[in-house]
Design a protein around this motif. Structure first.
Motif, PDB file in Angstrom:
ATOM      1  N   ASP A  29       0.828  -1.210   0.000  1.00 52.69           N
ATOM      2  CA  ASP A  29       0.000   0.000   0.000  1.00 52.69           C
ATOM      3  C   ASP A  29       0.863   1.261   0.000  1.00 52.69           C
ATOM      4  N   ILE A  30       1.904   1.261   0.812  1.00 49.82           N
ATOM      5  CA  ILE A  30       2.813   2.409   0.842  1.00 49.82           C
ATOM      6  C   ILE A  30       3.505   2.554  -0.505  1.00 49.82           C
ATOM      7  N   SER A  31       3.922   1.436  -1.058  1.00 49.61           N
ATOM      8  CA  SER A  31       4.602   1.434  -2.352  1.00 49.61           C
ATOM      9  C   SER A  31       3.707   2.034  -3.438  1.00 49.61           C
ATOM     10  N   LEU A  36       7.261   4.049  -4.434  1.00 52.66           N
ATOM     11  CA  LEU A  36       8.549   3.626  -3.887  1.00 52.66           C
ATOM     12  C   LEU A  36       8.621   2.112  -3.988  1.00 52.66           C
ATOM     13  N   SER A  37       9.812   1.586  -4.174  1.00 55.63           N
ATOM     14  CA  SER A  37       9.942   0.133  -4.213  1.00 55.63           C
ATOM     15  C   SER A  37       9.694  -0.434  -2.814  1.00 55.63           C
ATOM     16  N   GLU A  38       9.197  -1.652  -2.771  1.00 53.05           N
ATOM     17  CA  GLU A  38       8.966  -2.300  -1.481  1.00 53.05           C
ATOM     18  C   GLU A  38      10.289  -2.492  -0.744  1.00 53.05           C
ATOM     19  N   ARG A  39      11.352  -2.707  -1.477  1.00 56.91           N
ATOM     20  CA  ARG A  39      12.672  -2.836  -0.865  1.00 56.91           C
ATOM     21  C   ARG A  39      13.093  -1.526  -0.187  1.00 56.91           C
ATOM     22  N   SER A  40      12.818  -0.422  -0.837  1.00 57.17           N
ATOM     23  CA  SER A  40      13.135   0.886  -0.274  1.00 57.17           C
ATOM     24  C   SER A  40      12.332   1.149   0.993  1.00 57.17           C
ATOM     25  N   ILE A  41      11.077   0.746   0.976  1.00 58.73           N
ATOM     26  CA  ILE A  41      10.226   0.918   2.156  1.00 58.73           C
ATOM     27  C   ILE A  41      10.733   0.052   3.300  1.00 58.73           C
ATOM     28  N   LYS A  42      11.088  -1.178   2.994  1.00 60.29           N
ATOM     29  CA  LYS A  42      11.619  -2.075   4.024  1.00 60.29           C
ATOM     30  C   LYS A  42      12.886  -1.481   4.644  1.00 60.29           C
TER      31      LYS A  42
END
Length: 108
Positions: A29-31, A36-42
């Motif tokens: 959802d944030i992505s 933003l990539s999910e990796r960046s969010i993580k």
């Protein structure tokens, strides 16, 4: 009270977690919301945690990230992390104490 300095991205993501209508928000959802990539969010979530922001993740029902409001909620949120650490320590111990003079048959 110690002031924590956050980057713009950290503020953006933390604000989304804190204002989620359900109390949870998934990485996807944030992505989708901010491209933003999910990796960046993580990675950003990890940075927030390193700074002492108690971002929890529902690892059982996969509801997403959430912020505890009470000490009881914090302890509940930390339980999966403690379990993971204990399992990793068991694996580490097994690898550290393994016999290096081994032979395995790789034939069928």
């Amino acid at each position: 009270m110690t002031k924590i300095f956050l980057t713009q991205r950290e503020k953006l993501i933390l604000r989304q977690i804190a204002t989620s209508e359900t109390g949870y928000i998934t990485r996807q959802d944030i992505s989708n919301r901010f491209r933003l990539s999910e990796r960046s969010i993580k990675h950003t979530i990890q940075q927030l945690r390193k700074k002492g922001v108690p971002v929890m993740a529902d690892r059982v029902q996969k509801k997403g990230y959430w912020l505890p409001k009470t000490e009881q909620e914090r302890m509940f949120g930390l339980t999966p992390y403690r379990n993971q650490i204990q399992e990793e320590l068991r694996i580490l111990n097994a690898m550290e104490t393994s016999n290096l003079n081994y032979s395995y048959s790789l034939e069928d």
